[in-house]
Motif scaffolding. Structure first.
Motif, PDB file in Angstrom:
ATOM      1  N   THR A 288     -23.496  -1.985  31.631  1.00  0.00           N
ATOM      2  CA  THR A 288     -24.330  -1.326  32.903  1.00  0.00           C
ATOM      3  C   THR A 288     -23.398  -1.303  34.105  1.00  0.00           C
ATOM      4  O   THR A 288     -23.647  -1.121  35.310  1.00  0.00           O
TER       5      THR A 288
ATOM      6  N   SER B 237     -29.501  -5.445  37.782  1.00  0.00           N
ATOM      7  CA  SER B 237     -29.228  -4.782  36.252  1.00  0.00           C
ATOM      8  C   SER B 237     -29.798  -5.886  35.324  1.00  0.00           C
ATOM      9  O   SER B 237     -29.504  -6.071  34.272  1.00  0.00           O
TER      10      SER B 237
ATOM     11  N   THR C 192     -25.180  -8.816  30.617  1.00  0.00           N
ATOM     12  CA  THR C 192     -24.939 -10.080  29.835  1.00  0.00           C
ATOM     13  C   THR C 192     -24.070 -10.925  30.563  1.00  0.00           C
ATOM     14  O   THR C 192     -23.262 -10.821  31.760  1.00  0.00           O
TER      15      THR C 192
ATOM     16  N   SER D  82     -20.074 -11.116  39.287  1.00  0.00           N
ATOM     17  CA  SER D  82     -21.325 -10.360  39.709  1.00  0.00           C
ATOM     18  C   SER D  82     -22.187 -11.274  40.807  1.00  0.00           C
ATOM     19  O   SER D  82     -21.889 -12.608  40.644  1.00  0.00           O
TER      20      SER D  82
ATOM     21  N   GLU E 120     -12.380  -8.032  33.846  1.00  0.00           N
ATOM     22  CA  GLU E 120     -12.694  -6.828  33.457  1.00  0.00           C
ATOM     23  C   GLU E 120     -12.403  -6.407  32.154  1.00  0.00           C
ATOM     24  O   GLU E 120     -12.101  -5.259  32.217  1.00  0.00           O
TER      25      GLU E 120
ATOM     26  N   ARG F 255     -34.121   5.636  39.872  1.00  0.00           N
ATOM     27  CA  ARG F 255     -32.990   6.867  39.922  1.00  0.00           C
ATOM     28  C   ARG F 255     -33.148   7.828  38.895  1.00  0.00           C
ATOM     29  O   ARG F 255     -32.710   8.823  39.202  1.00  0.00           O
TER      30      ARG F 255
END
Ligand SMILES: Cc1cc2nc3c(=O)[nH]c(=O)nc-3n(C[C@H](O)[C@H](O)[C@H](O)COP(=O)(O)OP(=O)(O)OC[C@H]3O[C@@H](n4cnc5c(N)ncnc54)[C@H](O)[C@@H]3O)c2cc1C
Length: 538
Positions: free
Chosen positions: A131, A196, A201, A210, A259, A398
């Protein structure tokens, strides 16, 4: 998830009838002129180039059925879920598809896959829910023999709760709803609900720092993580689960937000709370965004903020009133009521409290007193309930907008309170200018949604009629907004992370020496440079 959008086949959220007129009147979009995604058969995917020797070693690490290179699986891992990702994939461009998708089921299998990929010089992209909205999961093949997506879906069995310490050990591949459902079986919650949530996850949250919709109350994921286990090509980096430590700089902090460029987070130990027995979500109105920001600052600094605190600016409020269930809930409260209080054209706020019944009521009362003193007018529970019901609807809407040829994208930043209004204006102006010279003026709307004692986040959504070259149009807007953020003291990202799309602005934030330090850490942990190339580091 659908290869071209959000959610699963058969589940969509239709645009409210009022939206069609609004798109025509305000954006000059013609809702009748549909731009559906191409048929699946028309999607163009490059041939997979996975040498036999490599395939055999991967298969011996995770078993042959977990090394997949069928068309459908590769397309599903070609891009994330940002607007440019969706524009490309809907047009049939899956040129970034990985050569294979590999699904390990344990940290040991992850280690074996990384060793194989390092030997064969194969790029590895850790993939949680896919996502990412900053290009974080898009494979980069340049300079590599091949690229694989390392999908962590099978690494999702462990949920080990320590009720005494209120912590839980969670496997990285657990999806939001599964993690939360299993925590609730133990009577606890993580309280982490990004928009999301349905498809992201635990590992993805930790890897991107996040923030959930209730992060003001429960904390961002980086505040909730006590320890991580990270498998890197150079070995395993584990950090100690302890409530606090003075043992030098925190290595946990090196992994949180990394990341996928240093290694693969295989599990996280997180702080949890008793699951709430009661909640109260309610709407408030302010005469202006400035007034609302001041009131939000006061409640946060008085330690009286709600768990969810959202303040829409004037344009977002207007759009909310025109579209969707929160708007109709406000209709029921009455425009006349708002007009009488001088709040017509004002700003909507949603406050949400969660906890035990008495505690919720006590907190709510204290906050309400401060909000009223700051000019807020109560709209009751209906707008709050409507917001809570539709909290995951935006990505489905969206897809509907993309179908109608509308550019719709979001970006976010944060700054100190003293600078919040300046930054809000600067980013708005930048987006308006970048998108206006190109046809009908855009709609640029914003809300504050995460509060800190020293400042808050700003979350922008912009809509415009899609131009012929949709990607160039998006790039112009994204660049203008990012330059405005950097020039006006904001962080380049409050919670979406850096990925590919924010890389060029990281030096402005971390400084050249800071980038060198990060590079040095990467060189030590990932000497072959295979981990998620092209992401995070400029
Ligand atoms: C509609 C929509 C709404 C969103 N709302 C929010 C929101 O409210 N708050 C928010 O913070 N974000 C939000 N996001 C952004 C995104 O959902 C988050 O960044 C989320 O944390 C990504 O999780 P994921 O599992 O999908 O990770 P992915 O997208 O799969 O990966 C994200 C990055 O992390 C890396 N990664 C993933 N798993 C691991 C792992 N186990 N180990 C190492 N690296 C890994 C990937 O390589 C990639 O660089 C939203 C996105 C969309 C599309």
């Amino acid at each position: 998830m659908r290869w071209w959008g959000w959610g699963e086949d058969g589940h969509s959220v239709p645009l409210p009838p009022t939206a069609e007129g609004l798109l025509r009147d305000e954006l000059g979009a013609d809702p009748a002129n549909r731009k559906p995604p191409v048929a699946f058969e028309q999607v163009s995917v490059p041939d997979a180039r996975l040498p036999d020797a490599l395939r055999e070693r991967l298969a011996s690490a995770v078993r042959a059925e977990n090394v997949r290179d069928d068309r459908e699986t590769r397309i599903a891992h070609a891009v994330g879920r940002s607007y440019p990702d969706l524009v490309r994939i809907r047009s049939g461009d899956a040129s970034s598809a990985p050569d294979a998708v590999v699904l390990p089921a344990s940290a040991e299998q992850v280690a074996a896959v990384l060793a194989t990929c390092a030997d064969h010089r194969v790029a590895v992209v850790p993939f949680g829910g896919g996502t990412s909205v900053v290009g974080g999961v898009e494979p980069v093949r340049d300079g590599f023999a091949a690229a694989i997506s390392l999908d962590l879906a099978r690494l999702s069995s462990t949920v080990e709760v320590d009720r005494t310490s209120l912590t839980a050990r969670l496997d990285a591949g657990l999806l939001g709803p599964d993690a939360e459902r299993r925590l609730r079986e133990h009577g606890v919650t993580l309280g982490h609900f990004p928009q999301s949530f349905e498809y992201s996850t635990v590992g993805g949250w930790v890897a991107t720092r996040s923030a959930g919709q209730a992060s003001t109350g429960y904390g961002r994921i980086d505040e909730l993580v006590e320890a991580v286990r990270c498998v890197t090509p150079a070995g395993e980096l584990g950090t100690k689960a302890a409530p606090a430590s003075a043992a030098g700089p925190s290595l946990r902090e090196l992994v949180v937000g990394s990341e996928g460029v240093l290694g693969v987070i295989s599990e996280a130990t997180v702080c949890v709370r008793p699951a709430p027995g009661a909640w109260r979500y309610e709407g408030w109105s302010f005469a202006s965004f400035a007034e609302g920001c001041d009131a939000f600052r006061v409640i946060e600094q008085a330690d009286a903020a709600a768990d969810v605190n959202r303040l829409s600016d004037e344009d977002e409020t207007r759009l909310t009133m025109a579209m969707g269930s929160t708007g109709s809930a406000i209709e029921k409260v009455g425009r006349r009521y708002l007009r009488m209080r001088g709040h017509e054209g004002g700003c909507l706020a949603i406050l949400g409290f969660e906890g035990e019944e008495d505690e919720v009521e006590d907190r709510r009362r204290r906050t309400a007193g401060l909000i009223r003193a700051g000019g807020g007018v109560a709209l009751g529970h209906r707008p709050g309930d409507a917001w809570r019901r539709s909290r995951y609807a935006a990505p489905y809407l969206r897809d509907e907008l993309l179908d109608r040829g509308v550019l719709v994208e979001t970006l976010e930043t944060a700054t100190n309170w003293v600078n919040l209004k300046t930054l809000h204006q600067a980013v708005r102006d930048a987006l308006q200018t970048a998108l206006s010279g190109r046809g009908t003026p855009p709609l640029v709307i914003c809300h504050v949604s995460h509060l800190y004692a020293s400042g808050a986040s700003l979350y922008f959504t912009f809509l415009a009629r899609q131009e012929e070259d949709a990607l160039a149009q998006w790039r112009a807007a994204k660049t203008a907004a990012s330059e405005a953020i950097v020039a006006n003291g904001g962080t380049i990202t409050h919670h979406h992370a850096i990925g590919r799309d924010h890389r060029q602005w990281l030096t402005a934030e971390a400084g050249p020496l800071g980038i060198e330090v990060l590079r040095a850490a990467k060189e030590r942990l990932d000497p072959a440079g295979i981990m998620n190339p092209g992401k995070l580091l400029p």
